[in-house]
Design an enzyme around this catalytic site. Structure first.
Site, PDB file in Angstrom:
ATOM      1  N   HIS A  66     -49.228  84.070 100.381  1.00  0.00           N
ATOM      2  CA  HIS A  66     -49.838  85.070 101.299  1.00  0.00           C
ATOM      3  C   HIS A  66     -51.330  84.753 100.636  1.00  0.00           C
ATOM      4  O   HIS A  66     -51.738  85.497  99.881  1.00  0.00           O
ATOM      5  CB  HIS A  66     -49.223  86.349 101.260  1.00  0.00           C
ATOM      6  CG  HIS A  66     -48.034  86.493 101.500  1.00  0.00           C
ATOM      7  ND1 HIS A  66     -46.971  86.291 100.817  1.00  0.00           N
ATOM      8  CD2 HIS A  66     -47.746  87.079 102.629  1.00  0.00           C
ATOM      9  CE1 HIS A  66     -45.831  86.667 101.609  1.00  0.00           C
ATOM     10  NE2 HIS A  66     -46.080  87.229 102.717  1.00  0.00           N
ATOM     11  N   SER A  73     -56.908  84.533  95.499  1.00  0.00           N
ATOM     12  CA  SER A  73     -55.606  83.961  94.690  1.00  0.00           C
ATOM     13  C   SER A  73     -55.895  82.206  95.006  1.00  0.00           C
ATOM     14  O   SER A  73     -55.829  81.672  93.709  1.00  0.00           O
ATOM     15  CB  SER A  73     -54.516  84.197  94.915  1.00  0.00           C
ATOM     16  OG  SER A  73     -54.051  84.312  96.289  1.00  0.00           O
ATOM     17  N   HIS A 113     -54.341  89.186  89.381  1.00  0.00           N
ATOM     18  CA  HIS A 113     -55.009  87.915  89.201  1.00  0.00           C
ATOM     19  C   HIS A 113     -55.217  87.594  87.533  1.00  0.00           C
ATOM     20  O   HIS A 113     -55.102  86.331  87.054  1.00  0.00           O
ATOM     21  CB  HIS A 113     -56.573  87.889  89.755  1.00  0.00           C
ATOM     22  CG  HIS A 113     -56.457  88.029  91.357  1.00  0.00           C
ATOM     23  ND1 HIS A 113     -57.367  88.695  92.042  1.00  0.00           N
ATOM     24  CD2 HIS A 113     -55.555  87.596  92.023  1.00  0.00           C
ATOM     25  CE1 HIS A 113     -57.140  88.360  93.133  1.00  0.00           C
ATOM     26  NE2 HIS A 113     -56.039  87.653  93.249  1.00  0.00           N
ATOM     27  N   ASP A 150     -46.184  81.221 108.176  1.00  0.00           N
ATOM     28  CA  ASP A 150     -45.493  82.332 107.694  1.00  0.00           C
ATOM     29  C   ASP A 150     -44.953  82.099 106.292  1.00  0.00           C
ATOM     30  O   ASP A 150     -44.453  81.044 106.004  1.00  0.00           O
ATOM     31  CB  ASP A 150     -44.307  82.803 108.730  1.00  0.00           C
ATOM     32  CG  ASP A 150     -43.583  83.746 108.118  1.00  0.00           C
ATOM     33  OD1 ASP A 150     -43.744  84.997 107.814  1.00  0.00           O
ATOM     34  OD2 ASP A 150     -42.331  83.525 107.734  1.00  0.00           O
ATOM     35  N   ASP A 160     -47.590  87.302  97.587  1.00  0.00           N
ATOM     36  CA  ASP A 160     -48.319  88.612  97.428  1.00  0.00           C
ATOM     37  C   ASP A 160     -48.433  89.160  98.785  1.00  0.00           C
ATOM     38  O   ASP A 160     -49.501  89.277  99.752  1.00  0.00           O
ATOM     39  CB  ASP A 160     -49.736  88.242  96.730  1.00  0.00           C
ATOM     40  CG  ASP A 160     -50.709  89.422  96.798  1.00  0.00           C
ATOM     41  OD1 ASP A 160     -50.453  90.514  96.819  1.00  0.00           O
ATOM     42  OD2 ASP A 160     -51.975  89.239  96.794  1.00  0.00           O
ATOM     43  N   GLU A 191     -51.253  81.224 105.046  1.00  0.00           N
ATOM     44  CA  GLU A 191     -52.190  82.358 105.669  1.00  0.00           C
ATOM     45  C   GLU A 191     -51.759  82.378 107.066  1.00  0.00           C
ATOM     46  O   GLU A 191     -51.949  81.497 107.898  1.00  0.00           O
ATOM     47  CB  GLU A 191     -53.333  82.473 105.291  1.00  0.00           C
ATOM     48  CG  GLU A 191     -54.183  83.392 105.852  1.00  0.00           C
ATOM     49  CD  GLU A 191     -53.764  84.815 105.434  1.00  0.00           C
ATOM     50  OE1 GLU A 191     -53.607  85.427 104.489  1.00  0.00           O
ATOM     51  OE2 GLU A 191     -53.432  85.758 106.571  1.00  0.00           O
TER      52      GLU A 191
HETATM   53  C1  SAM Z   1     -52.468  90.951  99.733  1.00  0.00           C
HETATM   54  S1  SAM Z   1     -53.173  89.830 100.866  1.00  0.00           S
HETATM   55  C2  SAM Z   1     -53.374  88.257 100.193  1.00  0.00           C
HETATM   56  C3  SAM Z   1     -54.195  88.363  98.780  1.00  0.00           C
HETATM   57  C4  SAM Z   1     -54.286  87.108  97.836  1.00  0.00           C
HETATM   58  N1  SAM Z   1     -53.041  86.785  97.531  1.00  0.00           N
HETATM   59  C5  SAM Z   1     -55.084  87.158  96.777  1.00  0.00           C
HETATM   60  O1  SAM Z   1     -54.680  87.615  95.774  1.00  0.00           O
HETATM   61  O2  SAM Z   1     -56.490  87.080  97.043  1.00  0.00           O
HETATM   62  C6  SAM Z   1     -51.973  89.413 101.861  1.00  0.00           C
HETATM   63  C7  SAM Z   1     -52.298  88.424 103.224  1.00  0.00           C
HETATM   64  O3  SAM Z   1     -51.060  87.960 103.647  1.00  0.00           O
HETATM   65  C8  SAM Z   1     -51.339  87.820 104.782  1.00  0.00           C
HETATM   66  N2  SAM Z   1     -49.929  87.812 105.644  1.00  0.00           N
HETATM   67  C9  SAM Z   1     -49.318  88.956 106.060  1.00  0.00           C
HETATM   68  N3  SAM Z   1     -48.196  88.608 106.551  1.00  0.00           N
HETATM   69  C10 SAM Z   1     -47.880  87.080 106.291  1.00  0.00           C
HETATM   70  C11 SAM Z   1     -46.756  86.395 106.505  1.00  0.00           C
HETATM   71  N4  SAM Z   1     -45.946  86.669 107.150  1.00  0.00           N
HETATM   72  N5  SAM Z   1     -46.970  85.077 106.221  1.00  0.00           N
HETATM   73  C12 SAM Z   1     -48.254  84.689 105.614  1.00  0.00           C
HETATM   74  N6  SAM Z   1     -49.279  85.409 105.287  1.00  0.00           N
HETATM   75  C13 SAM Z   1     -49.213  86.935 105.751  1.00  0.00           C
HETATM   76  C14 SAM Z   1     -52.068  88.799 105.322  1.00  0.00           C
HETATM   77  O4  SAM Z   1     -53.053  88.368 106.543  1.00  0.00           O
HETATM   78  C15 SAM Z   1     -53.246  88.819 103.942  1.00  0.00           C
HETATM   79  O5  SAM Z   1     -54.393  88.022 104.225  1.00  0.00           O
END
Ligand code: SAM
Length: 285
Positions: A41, A108, A18, A151, A172, A126
């Site tokens: 993500h 994020s 961040h 996705d 991420d 998400e």
């Molecule tokens: C590491 S966390 C993200 C944290 C966020 N970027 C932050 O910095 O606050 C990863 C997120 O990706 C989501 N996720 C997992 N696979 C995914 C996909 N194929 N497409 C979109 N989101 C996905 C998970 O549910 C989770 O909420």
């Protein structure tokens, strides 16, 4: 999909990613022309560190909880810290937060929202249904923000190039699947073809070196000379069962970002060291 970021919010990985995210957003703000951000993500957007999940792991204590106790924090971290303080007391940016009253941590998409001007926009994706519901609740409604239960890798095809023609793609993933690096490299190849000038910031965990090295080599082929690698090792990477370090790859890094990271990351590596081998490394490939 089992991963839930509420267990990890505010951990050292979040501090590292961040902080860099904010440096990138500040660079984008330097021009008045609009910019877009695709957060692939997004997570839930905002976290209660006193909630059950964060309290079960207490990971934030080794991240944001430790950072705000530091003396002589380099000036480059001030914008990030001010944002954290403002989250504790909505509507205020005064720095009266101490660890004892640290309660909330921004994700994020929430952070990105704070940097958007009238002319800018955010697309946040998400895939996890419950997390997506939280995301919708946690972000204030604004026309310039589009949320999608979608996705990440489909989103990179659907939403690139960004309509603003300049901007940031934050990637991420949770790295729950073994071949995440392979998926990433394939998706980036397509994304760069569609939106060559975008700034791509990809966070990754460092457990052991071989998969990370292979990932770097693939990226170097995709964008030679334009791949900035920033890594903070909290200890040596000789035990693959542990998260030993954090990395960010920035493709098409903005001017002088490398210098800012090179100057400030050694402080992070030193302050957050967990054992022998703690160090910071920044290089352009
Ligand atoms: C590491 S966390 C993200 C944290 C966020 N970027 C932050 O910095 O606050 C990863 C997120 O990706 C989501 N996720 C997992 N696979 C995914 C996909 N194929 N497409 C979109 N989101 C996905 C998970 O549910 C989770 O909420």
């Amino acid at each position: 999909m089992n991963y839930q970021h509420s267990f990890h919010a505010g951990c050292f990985a979040d501090v590292f990613k961040h902080w860099i995210l904010i440096l990138l957003l500040e660079k984008l703000q330097q021009k008045t022309t609009p910019f877009g951000v695709l957060d692939t993500h997004a997570g839930a957007g905002f976290y209660d560190l006193m909630g059950d999940n964060a309290q079960r792991t207490l990971e934030y204590e080794g991240g944001i909880g430790k950072l705000i106790k530091a003396d002589n924090i380099p000036a480059a971290f001030q914008t990030y810290l001010n944002l954290i303080y403002a989250c504790q007391h909505p509507g205020s940016t005064t720095s009266h937060a101490k660890e004892k009253n640290l309660r909330y941590y921004p994700g994020s998409p929430y952070i990105i929202q704070q940097f958007l001007r009238e002319q800018d926009s955010l697309i946040a994706c998400e895939l996890h249904a419950e997390t997506y519901r939280w995301l919708k609740r946690n972000l204030d409604y604004e026309k310039k923000i589009a949320l999608h239960e979608q996705d990440a890798y489909h989103a990179m095809k659907a939403f690139l190039p960004l309509k603003e023609k300049r901007g940031l793609i934050l990637i991420d993933p949770p790295y729950e699947i073994d071949n995440e690096f392979k998926h990433l490299a394939e998706a980036l190849k397509i994304a760069l073809h569609r939106f060559q000038q975008g700034i791509y910031a990809i966070w990754y965990p460092i457990k052991h070196r071989p998969p990370v090295r292979a990932f770097h080599q693939q990226l170097q082929k995709l964008a030679p000379g334009k791949v900035l690698i920033a890594e903070v090792m909290q200890r040596d990477d000789n035990d693959a069962s542990k998260l030993n370090g954090n990395g960010m790859v920035i493709i098409n890094p903005p001017w002088q970002l490398q210098e800012t990271l090179t100057t400030n990351m050694p402080w992070l590596a030193n302050y957050f060291a967990l054992g022998d081998g703690a160090r910071a490394e920044v290089s352009l490939m």
